[in-house]
Design a protein around this motif. Sequence first.
Motif, PDB file in Angstrom:
ATOM      1  N   ALA A 142       0.836  -1.203   0.000  1.00  0.00           N
ATOM      2  CA  ALA A 142       0.000   0.000   0.000  1.00  0.00           C
ATOM      3  C   ALA A 142       0.874   1.257   0.000  1.00  0.00           C
ATOM      4  O   ALA A 142       0.552   2.253  -0.663  1.00  0.00           O
ATOM      5  CB  ALA A 142      -0.923  -0.006   1.216  1.00  0.00           C
ATOM      6  N   ALA A 143       1.985   1.217   0.739  1.00  0.00           N
ATOM      7  CA  ALA A 143       2.897   2.365   0.774  1.00  0.00           C
ATOM      8  C   ALA A 143       3.491   2.631  -0.606  1.00  0.00           C
ATOM      9  O   ALA A 143       3.711   3.787  -0.990  1.00  0.00           O
ATOM     10  CB  ALA A 143       4.006   2.112   1.789  1.00  0.00           C
ATOM     11  N   GLU A 176       1.964   1.894  -3.525  1.00  0.00           N
ATOM     12  CA  GLU A 176       0.885   2.428  -4.355  1.00  0.00           C
ATOM     13  C   GLU A 176       0.610   3.890  -4.042  1.00  0.00           C
ATOM     14  O   GLU A 176       0.215   4.664  -4.922  1.00  0.00           O
ATOM     15  CB  GLU A 176      -0.369   1.578  -4.164  1.00  0.00           C
ATOM     16  N   GLU A 177       0.837   4.299  -2.795  1.00  0.00           N
ATOM     17  CA  GLU A 177       0.658   5.704  -2.423  1.00  0.00           C
ATOM     18  C   GLU A 177       1.670   6.610  -3.119  1.00  0.00           C
ATOM     19  O   GLU A 177       1.469   7.823  -3.213  1.00  0.00           O
ATOM     20  CB  GLU A 177       0.778   5.860  -0.905  1.00  0.00           C
ATOM     21  N   GLN A 178       2.764   6.020  -3.611  1.00  0.00           N
ATOM     22  CA  GLN A 178       3.774   6.787  -4.344  1.00  0.00           C
ATOM     23  C   GLN A 178       3.443   6.893  -5.832  1.00  0.00           C
ATOM     24  O   GLN A 178       4.252   7.381  -6.621  1.00  0.00           O
ATOM     25  CB  GLN A 178       5.146   6.132  -4.179  1.00  0.00           C
TER      26      GLN A 178
END
Length: 389
Positions: free
Chosen positions: A289-290, A292-294
Motif C-alpha cells: 500500500a505504501a 501504491e501511495e507513491q
Amino acid sequence: MMRLLFLCLIVFLTVPVTVEAKAPSALALPDVVSMDLQTFVSNSEKITKEFTDDPYLNFEVQLPKDLTERHYNVLKHYESNNRVYGEVYRKDGIAVEDVRPYFSVRAHELSRYISAKNWFVTNLMSNNGSLRGLETDKKGDSFEALYVRFDTLGRTEVVRAKGVLKGSRVITAEYVVPPLLWEEQRDIQTFVIKSFEFKGALDNQNVEPLMSYSHLESFSMNYPQSWRLDTNSRDVENRIDLSFFTADEMMVVFSKIEITLVADQSLNDPLDRSRYPTYLPQIIRERKAAIEEQGLIVGDVMERRTYDLSFEAGSQVTEIYPLRKKLTNYVTHRKAPISREFWVTVIKGTEESGKNYIVSMIVPSRTESSAKKWALAAKAYEVMIETMR
C-alpha cells in the motif's frame, strides 16, 4: 568476401545483454565443434603460475605452445593492501595483419559487494559489448562467458572468459581471438578456458567492511558499510523493525531495505511466556500500500529466489514484482515501462523458535541505465538475509 564473413560472425555472436537472463538456454555456451581433446593437449602445454606476494592468484591452465609470454614487469598492474590489481599474466599468439590472439589473467578491484556475474554483465553493458553465452554457479560468484567487445583502439574481439569472485576482487581469465580467426580457433579458445583453474588459497578479505546489528540474544545480522541504518524501532514487545538505505557517488539514495522480525513471544524478556499475534500478511499489505501511495503499480510476480539461511527455517519465499508509474486513474491498456522493482522475502521460523522475518526492498529496475545500482542492491539484500540469526 572476408568482410561479409566478418559481418555474419558479428550478427551470430550478438544478443541483447541483460543483468538477469530469463532464458538460460538462450545463453548456453557453444561447445567444441571439431577438435578433440587429445589433439589440443598434444599441441599445448600446462602452465602453472605462482605469485609469491599474492598466492590467491595462483593458477593452472593449458595453453597452445606457440604463445609467447610477456614479462610480468611490463604488464599494467598495481598493489594495494597486499593484493595485486590489473593484468598479472599474458601470452600472445602470432599476429594476423595488425591483431593477434592472446590469453590474459586480470584482477579487478571491487569497492562494494556485487556478484561476479553481475559485475561482469554490468561492465559489458557499459562498454557496449555483446553477450553470446553465459553460465554461472547458483550465487553468481563464478561465471564462464562468450562475448564480443571492442579493444582500446576500437577493434573487435571475440572473448571466452572465466571469472571468479575471490575476496575483494573478481579474477578473470580470457582467451581473446580476432573475429577473422574465431572459426579457426574457437575450439582452442574453449579448451583453454575450460582448463583454467585457480590453485590459490581461499581469500577472505571483505570487499567492504561489514557492520553488525544485534538486539540482546534475539536477533543479529550484518550489512555492508555502504548501507546506512535509517530507523530502528523496538516499540512492540514481539517485533523489531529496521530500515536501511544506500546512495550512489552523488549521494542520491537509490535503494531501501526494510527488515521486520516478528515473533509469537517477547523479544525483550525471555521470562515472558505470553503469546503475541504476528499478522504477517498485514505487514506485506501495508508495504504494498505504501508503494501504491507513491503512484506506482505493483505488477505480477516476475521472479522467485531462495537464499542460504544461517538458521533453520520452516519455509522461505522471495518474490520480485515489477513497479510501473501509474499513468491514469482510468482503465487503460497503456503501461509505463518498469522503473523499479519490489522484492519481498517471507521466512517462517520453526515452531520452536516462533520467529518470522519479512524483508523487502525497492530498487531501480535492471535496465541498462540502472543495472549497476540494481546489482549492488541485489547483493546487499542477499548479504543481509544470509547473515540474519
